[in-house]
Scaffold this motif. Structure first.
Motif, short mmCIF file in Angstrom:
data_model
loop_
_atom_site.label_atom_id
_atom_site.label_comp_id
_atom_site.label_asym_id
_atom_site.label_seq_id
_atom_site.Cartn_x
_atom_site.Cartn_y
_atom_site.Cartn_z
N LYS A 194 99.41 37.44 -33.59
CA LYS A 194 100.12 37.79 -32.59
C LYS A 194 99.93 36.62 -31.73
CE LYS A 194 99.83 41.90 -30.89
NZ LYS A 194 99.40 43.02 -30.16
N VAL A 195 101.10 36.05 -31.07
CA VAL A 195 101.01 34.93 -30.24
C VAL A 195 101.70 35.40 -29.05
CG1 VAL A 195 101.46 32.42 -29.90
CG2 VAL A 195 100.82 33.22 -31.95
N THR A 196 100.86 35.48 -27.65
CA THR A 196 101.71 36.13 -26.63
C THR A 196 101.75 35.11 -25.51
OG1 THR A 196 100.59 38.02 -27.10
CG2 THR A 196 101.13 37.80 -24.85
N ASN A 197 102.96 34.73 -24.80
CA ASN A 197 103.12 33.72 -23.75
C ASN A 197 102.81 34.52 -22.42
OD1 ASN A 197 105.18 35.36 -23.01
ND2 ASN A 197 106.83 34.11 -23.44
N ASN A 198 102.87 33.83 -21.30
CA ASN A 198 102.45 34.07 -20.19
C ASN A 198 103.18 35.49 -19.53
OD1 ASN A 198 100.45 32.21 -19.85
ND2 ASN A 198 101.84 30.97 -19.04
N ALA A 199 104.50 35.58 -20.23
CA ALA A 199 105.15 36.95 -19.67
C ALA A 199 104.90 38.02 -20.51
CB ALA A 199 106.74 36.15 -19.66
N GLY A 200 104.11 37.94 -21.56
CA GLY A 200 103.87 39.00 -22.25
C GLY A 200 104.70 39.06 -23.30
N ASP A 201 105.67 38.57 -23.70
CA ASP A 201 106.51 38.17 -24.95
C ASP A 201 105.50 37.87 -25.96
OD1 ASP A 201 108.54 38.65 -23.25
OD2 ASP A 201 109.46 36.85 -23.21
N LEU A 209 105.34 36.80 -30.53
CA LEU A 209 105.87 36.62 -31.75
C LEU A 209 104.62 36.90 -32.61
CD1 LEU A 209 106.98 32.74 -31.85
CD2 LEU A 209 108.45 34.63 -32.36
N ILE A 210 105.11 37.92 -33.56
CA ILE A 210 104.27 38.42 -34.61
C ILE A 210 104.58 37.76 -35.86
CG2 ILE A 210 103.38 40.37 -35.55
CD1 ILE A 210 103.68 41.86 -32.94
N PHE A 211 103.60 37.20 -36.45
CA PHE A 211 103.64 36.47 -37.77
C PHE A 211 103.11 37.39 -38.91
CE2 PHE A 211 103.93 32.96 -34.75
CZ PHE A 211 104.87 32.38 -35.36
N GLU A 212 103.74 37.68 -39.79
CA GLU A 212 103.15 38.50 -40.95
C GLU A 212 102.77 37.43 -42.06
OE1 GLU A 212 106.13 41.25 -42.18
OE2 GLU A 212 106.01 42.73 -40.73
N CYS A 213 101.59 37.43 -42.38
CA CYS A 213 101.05 36.33 -43.27
C CYS A 213 100.07 36.83 -44.49
CB CYS A 213 100.15 35.42 -42.23
SG CYS A 213 101.01 34.70 -40.90
N LEU A 214 99.96 36.00 -45.47
CA LEU A 214 98.97 36.08 -46.31
C LEU A 214 97.96 35.16 -46.44
CD1 LEU A 214 101.41 36.74 -49.49
CD2 LEU A 214 100.04 38.35 -48.30
#
Length: 138
Positions: A37-44, A46-51
């Motif tokens: 989970k990568v969060t920006n300053n605004a709280g948006d 990106l969630i990467f599903e990985c192996l």
């Protein structure tokens, strides 16, 4: 019970569950599913599903605005990762690499999942043994 979180920075968190170890029926490479989970300053987010195997494999990417719950089933999860333009795929891998999601993290996840699974297995054996012996397991 089996969840583990690794904080890579203030804005990047990797998480996995030791029960996410793929079975032989699912895959034969022993990869472990994990999310980044990568969060920006605004709280948006990106969630990467990985192996995690020898390296990182991205299976999917979801985008959530700060005002949207990750549990909202009506949100479009994005296209299949392997259907994206190869240059965009490469850019996403670079994005994660710059944030510490690399083969070393995959090795750590694999090691931690194996240790956690082993610990839970030993606890299960002890509980079953206590049950069979007529004791009340903790």
């Amino acid at each position: 019970v089996g969840g583990v979180t690794i904080k890579l920075s203030e804005t990047v968190v990797a998480s996995f569950d030791c029960r996410d170890v793929t079975t032989e029926e699912e895959e034969t490479d022993g990869s472990i599913e994990f999310d980044v989970k990568v969060t920006n300053n605004a709280g948006d987010r990106l969630i990467f599903e990985c192996l995690a195997s020898d390296g990182v494999q991205i299976d999917g990417i979801a985008y959530y605005r700060h005002s949207v719950s990750e549990d909202d089933k009506d949100i479009f999860d994005g296209p299949k990762f392997d259907e994206l333009d190869p240059r965009l795929q490469s850019a996403f891998y670079s994005f994660l690499l710059e944030r510490g999601v690399d083969p070393e993290l995959c090795a750590l996840i694999n090691m931690m999942a194996t240790e956690k699974e082993q610990t839970e297995y030993v606890h299960w054996l002890e509980s079953v043994n206590a049950f069979v012996d007529g004791e009340i397991p903790e």
